[in-house]
Design a protein around this motif. Sequence first.
Motif, PDB file in Angstrom:
ATOM      1  N   PRO A 294      24.805  42.330  36.084  1.00 19.20           N
ATOM      2  CA  PRO A 294      25.084  43.967  36.340  1.00 19.20           C
ATOM      3  C   PRO A 294      26.238  44.032  37.407  1.00 19.20           C
ATOM      4  N   VAL A 295      26.628  43.200  38.125  1.00 20.83           N
ATOM      5  CA  VAL A 295      27.785  42.979  39.144  1.00 20.83           C
ATOM      6  C   VAL A 295      28.856  42.872  38.303  1.00 20.83           C
ATOM      7  N   TRP A 296      28.824  42.022  37.327  1.00 21.20           N
ATOM      8  CA  TRP A 296      30.139  41.863  36.578  1.00 21.20           C
ATOM      9  C   TRP A 296      30.591  43.205  35.795  1.00 21.20           C
ATOM     10  N   LEU A 297      29.389  43.903  35.397  1.00 18.03           N
ATOM     11  CA  LEU A 297      29.425  45.156  34.713  1.00 18.03           C
ATOM     12  C   LEU A 297      29.992  46.148  35.614  1.00 18.03           C
ATOM     13  N   ILE A 298      29.630  46.266  36.840  1.00 21.05           N
ATOM     14  CA  ILE A 298      30.141  47.204  37.799  1.00 21.05           C
ATOM     15  C   ILE A 298      31.404  46.808  37.966  1.00 21.05           C
ATOM     16  N   VAL A 299      32.092  45.990  38.155  1.00 23.84           N
ATOM     17  CA  VAL A 299      33.557  45.469  38.324  1.00 23.84           C
ATOM     18  C   VAL A 299      34.282  46.129  37.011  1.00 23.84           C
TER      19      VAL A 299
END
Length: 382
Positions: A294-299
């Motif tokens: 999810p952190v990567w998706l937010i990026v």
Amino acid sequence: MPRTASPTSPTTPTGSTSPISPISPTLLALGGYAVTRLAGLLALAVAAAATGEDGLHRLKGRWDSVWYVRIAEHGYGHRVTLPNGDVHSDLAFFPLLPALERGLSAVLPVDAATAGLLVSWTAGLVAAGGIAKCGAHVAGPRVGVLLAVLWGVYPTAFVQSMAYTETLFTALAAWSLYAVLRGRWIPAGVLCAAAGLTRPTAAALIAALGITALVALVRERRLPARTVAGVLIAPLGWLAYVAHVGVREGSPTAYFDVQAAWGNSIDGGVALVLFIAGLPWPAALGLCAALALPVWLIVLCVRQRQPLPLLVYTAGVVFVSLVGAAYFGSRPRLMMPAFGLLLPPAVALARVRTRTAVPVLAGLALASGAYGAFTLLGSGPP
């Protein structure tokens, strides 16, 4: 706010100016979403028949659903004392869903539990429509359709078929965000206030409206009256319930105390870190990789230059889900309303031909349905 430049064609992935389908994109989104949820229900029915379990009871008569039904039928005031002395109060559950269950069961020949399913299923379709509208605003109608369908095949999408608040909250949040994107601040504020009567996650939606208005004020050095009104209305539902619990229990922090007793306090992620630290290192590494997704998706959402209110809302829901002390298994479910996370995959999928996208979505629907049946007929929803 002005429409964000589309990262993909608003019509077809090949750049054609022809419509994506003779069918309305909204109907495609609703139909595609409905098919995913029907697939999930079918998988549950088959698995329940094979194991001799009651699949329908798992959807409306267990876990949090029982608390909502009790509130609908008897009002607030129920408490359960656990063997370790912890007290679980029904004041931890926000009032909109049980109120709708009670109202619907009063006018239809159904009990409150069945009314909860009707609310959840209807809200799921409404949410899919709002999600599709947000996706179309950002990247065109094809992406909007795919975004709604991807939300329907989310790994814990089986919760969308339960008498839980996820679909009701997401419906209110999606349409509130779409209203902001269209500059309709008062409807956005009213929908946000209703979301604040549904789940504590509404704090992320309130922040999205407030930060968007603040940025507009800094840029333009003025705010229209309708924007100010929408921002002031937005937190009223959430604040009203927190104040109600405080008055009822005689303490301004009563609501937060109730949540803490359920293990849902905000601890800045300490419980999550301790949970990971207590795992064998292969499991801990795998879990860290899963949390990085999810952190990567937010990026990717940032790089996609999503509209500010959608970006703040998405990041806010993920943040609240990670920094709470809740049981780890519930975190994917708590993130599910953050449908903006699915926009980057929706854009990527929009670039391929329909004959490729459909099998991909079908495979995801089958996997989601199988996982849902396994979970519902096992220890329960995370």
